[in-house]
Design a protein around this motif. Structure first.
Motif, mmCIF file in Angstrom:
data_model
loop_
_atom_site.group_PDB
_atom_site.id
_atom_site.type_symbol
_atom_site.label_atom_id
_atom_site.label_comp_id
_atom_site.label_asym_id
_atom_site.label_seq_id
_atom_site.Cartn_x
_atom_site.Cartn_y
_atom_site.Cartn_z
ATOM 1 N N CYS B 62 -18.259 -3.052 13.467
ATOM 2 C CA CYS B 62 -17.749 -4.179 12.684
ATOM 3 C C CYS B 62 -16.931 -5.080 13.597
ATOM 4 O O CYS B 62 -17.121 -6.296 13.646
ATOM 5 C CB CYS B 62 -16.865 -3.677 11.552
ATOM 6 N N SER B 63 -16.015 -4.455 14.342
ATOM 7 C CA SER B 63 -15.158 -5.192 15.261
ATOM 8 C C SER B 63 -15.972 -6.007 16.258
ATOM 9 O O SER B 63 -15.605 -7.125 16.614
ATOM 10 C CB SER B 63 -14.265 -4.209 16.011
ATOM 11 N N ASP B 104 -12.853 1.708 18.206
ATOM 12 C CA ASP B 104 -12.540 3.060 18.647
ATOM 13 C C ASP B 104 -13.809 3.870 18.894
ATOM 14 O O ASP B 104 -13.845 4.759 19.734
ATOM 15 C CB ASP B 104 -11.628 3.768 17.641
ATOM 16 N N GLY B 105 -14.873 3.533 18.170
ATOM 17 C CA GLY B 105 -16.129 4.218 18.419
ATOM 18 C C GLY B 105 -16.838 3.607 19.618
ATOM 19 O O GLY B 105 -17.223 4.306 20.559
ATOM 20 N N ASP B 106 -16.964 2.329 19.598
ATOM 21 C CA ASP B 106 -17.652 1.608 20.666
ATOM 22 C C ASP B 106 -16.968 1.836 22.013
ATOM 23 O O ASP B 106 -17.626 2.110 23.013
ATOM 24 C CB ASP B 106 -17.643 0.118 20.314
ATOM 25 N N ASN B 132 -9.452 1.475 14.150
ATOM 26 C CA ASN B 132 -9.310 1.764 12.716
ATOM 27 C C ASN B 132 -9.552 3.249 12.431
ATOM 28 O O ASN B 132 -9.688 3.658 11.285
ATOM 29 C CB ASN B 132 -10.226 0.879 11.866
ATOM 30 N N GLY B 136 -16.741 2.034 11.253
ATOM 31 C CA GLY B 136 -16.921 1.175 10.088
ATOM 32 C C GLY B 136 -18.391 0.839 9.860
ATOM 33 O O GLY B 136 -18.971 1.147 8.823
ATOM 34 N N LEU B 137 -19.007 0.270 10.879
ATOM 35 C CA LEU B 137 -20.345 -0.303 10.681
ATOM 36 C C LEU B 137 -21.373 0.722 10.212
ATOM 37 O O LEU B 137 -22.252 0.405 9.418
ATOM 38 C CB LEU B 137 -20.835 -0.960 11.976
ATOM 39 N N GLU C 305 -25.598 9.353 22.057
ATOM 40 C CA GLU C 305 -26.911 9.975 21.910
ATOM 41 C C GLU C 305 -27.259 10.873 23.075
ATOM 42 O O GLU C 305 -28.017 11.839 22.924
ATOM 43 C CB GLU C 305 -27.993 8.909 21.748
HETATM 44 C C1 LIG Z 1 -27.030 3.288 20.893
HETATM 45 C C2 LIG Z 1 -26.428 3.149 19.566
HETATM 46 N N1 LIG Z 1 -25.993 4.228 18.922
HETATM 47 C C3 LIG Z 1 -25.449 4.134 17.716
HETATM 48 C C4 LIG Z 1 -25.340 2.928 17.101
HETATM 49 C C5 LIG Z 1 -24.764 2.859 15.726
HETATM 50 N N2 LIG Z 1 -23.405 2.363 15.685
HETATM 51 C C6 LIG Z 1 -23.172 1.064 15.537
HETATM 52 S S1 LIG Z 1 -21.533 0.706 15.463
HETATM 53 C C7 LIG Z 1 -21.121 2.343 15.591
HETATM 54 C C8 LIG Z 1 -19.706 2.807 15.544
HETATM 55 C C9 LIG Z 1 -18.772 1.714 15.387
HETATM 56 O O1 LIG Z 1 -17.471 2.196 15.362
HETATM 57 P P1 LIG Z 1 -16.314 1.340 15.960
HETATM 58 O O2 LIG Z 1 -16.588 0.980 17.365
HETATM 59 O O3 LIG Z 1 -15.064 2.082 15.694
HETATM 60 O O4 LIG Z 1 -16.389 -0.038 15.178
HETATM 61 P P2 LIG Z 1 -15.917 -0.417 13.718
HETATM 62 O O5 LIG Z 1 -17.171 -0.612 12.956
HETATM 63 O O6 LIG Z 1 -15.069 0.682 13.199
HETATM 64 O O7 LIG Z 1 -15.166 -1.686 13.934
HETATM 65 C C10 LIG Z 1 -22.261 3.114 15.713
HETATM 66 C C11 LIG Z 1 -22.207 4.570 15.839
HETATM 67 C C12 LIG Z 1 -25.831 1.808 17.785
HETATM 68 N N3 LIG Z 1 -25.794 0.594 17.289
HETATM 69 N N4 LIG Z 1 -26.361 1.954 18.997
#
Ligand SMILES: Cc1ncc(C[n+]2csc(CCOP(=O)(O)OP(=O)(O)O)c2C)c(N)n1
Ligand SMILES: Cc1ncc(C[n+]2csc(CCOP(=O)(O)OP(=O)(O)O)c2C)c(N)n1
Ligand code: SF4
Ligand code: SF4
Ligand SMILES: [Mg+2]
Ligand SMILES: [Mg+2]
Lengths: 633, 344, 633, 344
Positions: B62-63, B104-106, B132, B136-137, C305
């Motif tokens: 999302c971010s 935090d995930g990215d 967060n 989120g996404l 992954e």
């Molecule tokens: C190679 C790959 N793996 C998984 C995803 C799926 N994916 C998209 S965003 C995301 C996590 C996002 O978390 P964060 O960075 O915390 O962002 P937020 O949405 O919380 O702002 C994942 C696992 C992807 N797009 N590409």
């Protein structure tokens, strides 16, 4: 030294030696990886080239950094094919093998022709070294080598005698000059002058006169030994080849790639950003380029391959020429980001130096088994152009074309080299930069007319390319990214028909490159019994085989693909003009799959997956079989 | 690679509105990302940098949709890889102001390695990590910063992962500028963002962000009017560390651990308190501060560390310059090689 | 409430309504993503299924988590195809569309049949919402919808009247019950009973009696409104389908995969280790499986992954069933490690839920464009089996077969699903676990006879599989890895001929799986004019189209590939028995490339790359064209 | 998944020789890896674990050839990914003793993220990072631990990368056990390896290793008989930190920075020196110690940190157990679903 002195003194009663002229010769120098075989090979090559021979060489290093001395794993070899006619491969079988120890003999003897010359360093065949190499008895003495013309020479001893009295030579240093003795010996055998090597020694060790003296003396000692000893009765000479006039040097695929990229930067008047992560056999591209920084090449060693391709995508967005170099496993890691370059339509070049797979496989050995990965190894429909140089020199040309194509078509381009091409050393007619057409790049600026209209980063020109706008350009601010984009504005779009249109546009853009490609050329008759269709580095063997058989009167032609996606427009016609197509590849038939899918001709796939290039005679055999088949039809 | 004719815009004329891309913002109503966007839009025009010199690079999340909403150059790349692209961009175009927006995930899950290396190299890019504590996404799985035991889509009985502390982690990666701010603290955030922008070298800013949909209230202790005084304190260079509704509580150094004391009651003086030194050459103080976490301790916000080291891109350009100076022959001669011969 | 009451009171003078029986119906409920359309759709589906209809459904979520209310991006839809005959797709065009706001109308109206029933919530068509959806004037009033049977109903108002007086209902809660009013209304329209829904409401909200009351009342109010209002003159009913006897449930592809994997663990008597990183549309597999931990499924959310596939390779080495699930970009990242699984010959299963690419593409939309990536997206020659389920229920069967195959052949196996299959909900005849054959696993122990002989981890059995020895087994300690291995001992080997043999062995092992595959079956005549060759989720549309045209008397058959590598042994014969082959795919012809390469028949590729599955009529049209072509020949 | 019939071997009968795989060792003569192999071979038989329970997982690099030379179960995987494979293996087979062997390139360049997450999760695996500050296998490029300005194949005019400090980095990743040892200190190494093996949770051990071919002498300051006393000191739990040929120099805590004083000369007592506490719950002390680097400070070796936290694999097994306890219906009923119907 005494023995040498003795020989010299006996000059008058030197054994009578005959001279014989031969068209071409293949030799290999083999020893332990610490024995300096690569260097000796290179020097022999230089001398041959200076004599005007056509030359092709292939170094073969051990996979380990420093395998234990004397083991099979530690054997290092350097093969040289030199000829009075044009040649395209380092040669199949050896006329002469020099083996500096039992392991070198064991590993390399299979490639020596029956009755070939075999020179061994007798002194190094000790019980210990024989055991290390797995010999139960001494092959120099047990008659197991009776099929060859064996010359057991006391190389170690003779060398020691020659150099040990020179001031300041340590035991280790003495041993390190053995290779020059051997080089001297075969220089006599093949009638090569010593002066290029002596010149090189002088400049290389200019601050260490004792080393200069040692190397020079033992080189000469080896030469005189050849001239004066009793065994080697014939001296061979290989006359000058008739080559296209011009200035020549010798060059490996890796060097040619590096120089090609520097030239591309020069022709585009742009900085080239090379981001890479080390991997065998591609790392040397980085090592070469980092020394060319003065010529506008910025190198960046990334933390991994994903970062490497990421960095060049960023650099390309910024307006540099983004290039990376890797090998199979690294390419696999780059898959996802390569897709990003496809959808953002940014110009980058990815050089993949293929090695034997799958997985880590045999990292130092060549293979052509990444072709389908390069074509299809990404999610979604993500076409991109694929080029495959056919010789070290062609690496230079195609690296320039790859950059040109990337920028003109705003697309990632893949160049497929392999471990063989990378290390293979050929003479190369040096191009004149003034004759190269510039690489044109256009970066739009906001025009007065466009006024307040929103900039549309996905409008396309006649080549279906989108504009290459640089960040920093006032008024053309825009965003790109990995989501599907509206076909004009570049905004994120989930519209079904827009997606289909974009998929088609990306496909057509790449397919449209065909108009820029040279028509595919045939060597030999334009129709006939057998066409050998090769690609990339398989060219040399295929070309030679077809030429050899044509000389015998067989109806054989060959054609080599340097452009694999898109394929040249006339390829279908060419394929249709032959009764049989032979398609040799160092894989299990990857191009074959593409050819079968695209054209209705049925081709015969010929595969070799041994981490070694094709031998000419292997291809000749297959061609003969095909012709025999036709005659039986 | 510079476009000098474009650098002349007087930045004084820029306003937050100029940074409006006109795209529909696609975050959930109430998402904490809106506030961050608004604050960055306020800061960018004040930096004296022409708008066209900004590039915002993001990953996926999302971010990471952020670049679409700012009228600068931008790239919404692939998951976790924004630091690599930003590194290549900054190294090839040092004239640009390059920002990375990540989650935090990215940034810490898939992209942790790239973030680490960009930080370690001190590439002059500005990294904003929207934390967060959730994905989120992809609709609510736990992330590397999610509190242990948290029930999420992928941990219905509670997450067993120990979270990573982004500030400690960035210190371990040798960041030269590290800060933390909170989505609901506009002034503080603007101040931090401005300092991050002005830092020459890598800037790592953790921004607490509330995901109303999948992790609502994760930072209530830090944003709630009643609770924040006891749970948060602002780091100020050279000043003592104190907090509480009446600034009555102070941080003391007890060997290598922090101690919280109502110093006024206990009869201490401000000067007895631990004072902040963002320029401390060694990162131990910053690390010490990063270990203070709610609920055991109040959490510091503001600038943990700001030191000067030559940037990677400057060092690279120096080497390029030296290499260019050292050139003695034209390219043609290099191509000709050392050993060559003429065939006639 | 008043209005409803009034209607109820007037029961006696209810408008006369006629009843009409139809064979099949397609409806779609559409509204803002906060409007509860998915839930309403599911409940309608349940009721239909209980009535004995065959059902196929397709939910269509917005790409954003919560797009701003009332925008086109925020529209959420749920499509239901229910029928008295067997059906295989959620249907092409809509008989009825329910649109809860202007945006929902705008996005979905294209799919409504001419003269189709269109029910709109009149109250939500305000100037503000109209503007948000980009309507210049109110379509309910400007006659632009004259091609449809438009029913503008005050859903918001009627719902409010029904529930607002219930104790404790907030404004927000009141609005959230609108979906049940709409559900009631169409339940009347299609003669569905309310009791399954009422039962569900009661159990779902058992601790919140006011919510139970509100939802139940408004559901009934909607129903009565349908029954009593003046507009809806006809009530339709769809009779029971004749389905194979048995116990049924409805199931999505994702649910079926999860249950299939749990069943595989059960059948193999082994723990299943599912390591994954969230990615749309595959994350739901993780969400399903984590709830099945009690059934021997260990789930692990990895950091990316690469770690996900790494973890399952480790788990497989340890003896668990290693499975991962991902989508295109994640698959790209797994390429390198997948190659490691190939060369180490460890059994893992990779489920790839395909979505529209390239790069991030359109993450929520289906596509079949990862086929070639799955087949070839690795360095070197690294063949592996590829399976593609054809329906949600088939996801159950093939996930079991994938596990069985992986273990029997000691190989990674890829299962190719897609975003459509994952979300598509079909009735499913529940299998009886007792009828499933166990998955046999053999882990060698050191036998007494083997004595001190060195264990050779690469000796092969009759299936060419190597032994599956578990760490912890005394006396069988051994090392595996990514370097090429000697064919028996598994030691690192650079031997050229050994490499070639290993490449061939790995290839033959996978090719040999063909003996386990069922023969490919044809629906329709075994020879004739046109054969529709489909794969994976394209089955439904292809099957229906071929069946429809056969009913018209055309010579059409279809066959669907569930096994793509290796291909069934009789496929060549089947292809050869038809004059024309039509090959529809949601990509640019990826299976087509393989078929063209492998067989000499020429097939017609039909592609749709819109992030949407094929419509039956699109395929029908192509078939007709092909037949017309034959007749012109 | 356990093989109980195999766990009964009395480990007392094992000797280093039992761990000899019989493979030809393919490192360069003089390579520091030999010493590590020899020491591990001494430690493994003493752990009371049957030989068949050991699994060594490695990535790619000279160091990563390690598994071939030990007669345990082993896997030579792909570059940087060993921690992921080890994590999956340990989680599926908690009965095994799982070791990761990695290099500074394998573990900290390409594999930094996986290493970080394995550490953060506290998976019960033993990670040995052979740090030779160079890429050996690919013939001599600089690595993330190479000293700045070092000339290597890929940095002929000196590397511009700032190195990462593996111990600080591992602390930022929240490691529960962290140690450092040196290839030429056999006793010390064996002691550290034994402690690493015995730790329940992730163990991170940095081992200084000399690459004779591409980075010879990188650790001479620490191994040279003359120099080592002044450049290295051993951490001992509960004991004061001192060093020097006569143990005459001591470490003092000066605020948050270390100070080295010849304490004997200066008239201090041992008790005035900073004392080591490897069990300190907070990682600040360990971080502080990790910042002491040659040449400014003597470098600590030994165990920086050893604390107890439930392991990831234990937590996972607990959840699995709970889930199994909570099962009320056979799988068939789950498959049957909540809503189903019979067609007759
Ligand atoms: C190679 C790959 N793996 C998984 C995803 C799926 N994916 C998209 S965003 C995301 C996590 C996002 O978390 P964060 O960075 O915390 O962002 P937020 O949405 O919380 O702002 C994942 C696992 C992807 N797009 N590409
Ligand atoms: C994907 C991939 N990228 C690159 C390589 C090449 N490679 C092999 S080992 C290595 C670095 C090894 O360095 P380190 O881990 O420090 O090990 P050392 O050889 O120094 O022990 C590299 C870059 C590879 N094998 N795979
Ligand atoms: S899901 Fe959470 S982070 Fe994403 S837009 Fe919605 S509120 Fe914001
Ligand atoms: S290159 Fe260095 S690290 Fe590798 S084996 Fe040789 S000495 Fe050891
Ligand atoms: Mg997040
Ligand atoms: Mg190293």
């Amino acid at each position: 030294m005494e023995e040498v002195q003795k020989l010299k003194k006996e000059d008058k009663n030197r054994p009578r030696k005959s001279k014989q002229t031969v068209e071409r010769v293949v030799i290999r120098l083999a020893g332990d990886s610490g024995d300096g075989m690569q260097l000796a090979g290179l020097k022999f090559t230089s001398a041959s080239v200076m004599l005007g021979n056509d030359v092709s060489t292939f170094p073969d290093y051990p996979a380990e950094i420093r395998a234990p001395q004397g083991t099979l794993a530690g054997v290092s070899g350097f093969q040289i094919h030199f000829s009075s006619t044009e040649i395209y491969t380092p040669g199949d079988r050896l006329d002469t093998l020099v083996a500096m120890n039992p392991a070198a003999l064991k590993v390399n003897i299979v490639d020596l022709k029956p009755n070939g010359i075999l020179i061994c360093d007798k002194d190094s065949f000790t019980p210990r070294t024989l055991a290390k190499a797995g010999y139960a008895s001494n092959p120099l003495e047990d008659n197991s080598l009776h099929n060859y013309r064996l010359f057991s020479v006391n190389i170690t001893k003779l060398n020691k005698e020659t150099v040990s009295k020179i001031k300041g030579m340590t035991g280790k240093q003495i041993n390190l000059t053995r290779n020059f003795f051997a080089l001297g010996l075969i220089s006599w055998l093949y009638d090569r002058p010593l002066h290029t090597t002596i010149k090189w020694i002088k400049s290389k060790f200019k601050n260490r006169p004792n080393i200069v003296e040692a190397n020079t003396n033992t080189l000469k000692a080896g030469y005189y030994f050849g001239e004066t000893n009793e065994f080697l009765a014939i001296q061979y000479s290989v006359p000058k080849a008739t080559m296209e006039p011009g200035l020549y040097r010798y060059i490996s695929g890796t060097q040619a790639l590096a120089l090609g990229l520097a030239t591309a930067a020069h022709l585009a008047k742009k900085e080239l950003f090379f981001g890479a992560y080390p991997i065998t056999p591609a790392s040397d591209i980085l090592h070469e380029l980092v020394r060319l920084r003065g010529y506008g090449i910025k190198t960046f060693q990334a933390e991994d391959e994903i970062a490497a391709i990421g960095s060049i995508i960023g650099a390309a967005f910024g307006g540099s020429i983004g290039v990376t170099g890797t090998s199979g496993p690294g390419l696999a890691l780059m898959s996802e980001a390569l897709g990003l370059a496809v959808i953002t339509e940014l110009p980058i070049v990815l050089i993949n130096v293929q090695r034997a797979g799958p997985s880590t496989g045999m990292p130092t050995k060549p293979e052509q088994s990444d072709l389908l990965q390069v074509l299809f190894g990404r999610n979604g429909e993500s076409p991109l152009p694929v080029l495959a140089p056919q010789s070290p020199g062609d690496c230079f040309d195609l690296s320039i074309e790859a950059v040109r194509m990337a920028i003109k078509y705003m697309t990632p381009v893949v160049l497929l080299s392999d471990a063989y091409l990378a290390n293979n050393i050929d003479p190369w007619k040096i191009p004149n930069l003034d004759n190269k057409s510039p690489i044109e790049v256009f970066h739009p600026k906001k025009s007065v007319e466009s006024g307040n209209d929103r900039f549309t980063p996905y409008t396309r020109n006649e080549h279906l390319s989108r504009p290459y706008v640089l960040p920093g350009t006032k008024g053309l601010e825009h965003r790109i990214g990995g989501l599907e984009k509206e076909k004009i504005t570049g905004d994120v779009s989930y519209d079904p028909l827009n997606h289909e249109e974009m998929v088609n546009l990306r496909e057509q853009k790449i397919a449209g490159i065909v108009k820029d490609l040279p028509l595919q050329e045939i060597n030999g008759p334009t129709e006939g019994d057998v066409l050998v269709l090769s690609w990339g580095s398989t060219h040399g063997a295929a070309h030679t085989a077809s030429e050899n058989l044509r000389k015998e009167g067989l109806s054989v032609a060959n054609t080599n693909l340097r452009f694999i996606n898109p394929l040249p427009s006339n390829l279908g016609d060419i394929l249709g003009s032959f009764t049989r197509i032979l398609l040799p590849e160092m894989n299990k038939g990857q191009l074959h799959l593409i050819i079968q899918a695209r054209y209705s001709v049925r081709a015969k796939s010929m595969t070799k997956v041994q981490g070694k290039p094709f031998h000419v005679d292997e291809i000749e055999k297959e061609i003969r079989k095909l012709i025999a088949g036709i005659n039986h039809d | 690679m510079t476009n000098e004719e474009n650098t002349l815009t007087p930045s004084s004329v820029l306003s937050p509105k100029d940074f409006d891309s006109g795209f529909d913002v696609r975050w959930c109503p109430g998402c904490g990302d809106y506030a961050i966007l608004a604050n960055l839009k306020r800061v960018l025009p004040t930096l004296g940098i022409p708008k066209e010199k900004f590039v915002v690079v993001s990953g996926i999340g999302c971010s990471s949709r952020f670049p679409y909403y700012l009228d600068t150059y931008g790239m919404h790349t692939i998951h976790g890889r924004a630091p690599t692209i930003a590194t290549g961009l900054k190294c090839s175009r040092p004239d640009l102001s390059v920002w990375v927006v990540t989650g935090d995930g990215d940034g810490l899950s898939i992209g942790g390695n790239h973030l680490m290396h960009a930080i370690r190299r001190n590439v002059d890019i500005k990294i904003l990590l929207f934390n967060n504590q959730i994905y989120g996404l992809t609709k609510g799985q736990y992330s590397p910063t999610t509190k242990q035991s948290k029930r999420t889509k992928s941990s219905p009985t509670g997450s067993i992962d120990y979270p990573v502390n982004p500030i400690s982690w960035a210190l371990g990666a040798e960041a030269t500028f590290i800060a933390r701010t909170i989505f609901q603290y506009p002034d503080h955030m603007q101040q931090v963002l401005r300092r991050a922008a002005e830092h020459r070298g890598v800037s790592f800013v953790e921004i607490y962000q509330n995901c109303v949909i999948f992790n609502d209230g994760a930072f209530r202790y830090a944003t709630d009017k009643e609770m924040r005084y006891d749970n948060i304190f602002e780091l100020e260079h050279g000043n003592p560390m104190k907090f509480g509704r009446d600034q009555e509580k102070g941080i003391f150094l007890h060997g290598l651990t922090p101690k919280v004391i109502n110093y006024k009651q206990a009869g201490f003086d401000e000067t007895d308190l631990l004072h902040h030194d963002e320029n401390a050459q060694e990162s131990t103080l910053a690390f010490f501060l990063s270990r203070m976490r709610y609920p055991e301790f109040p959490e510091p916000i503001g600038i943990f560390r700001a030191i000067q080291k030559p940037t990677y891109n400057d060092l690279l350009d120096n080497q390029m310059e030296e290499a260019k100076q050292a050139v003695t022959k034209p390219l043609q001669e290099i191509i000709n090689g050392e050993e060559n011969w003429t065939v006639t």
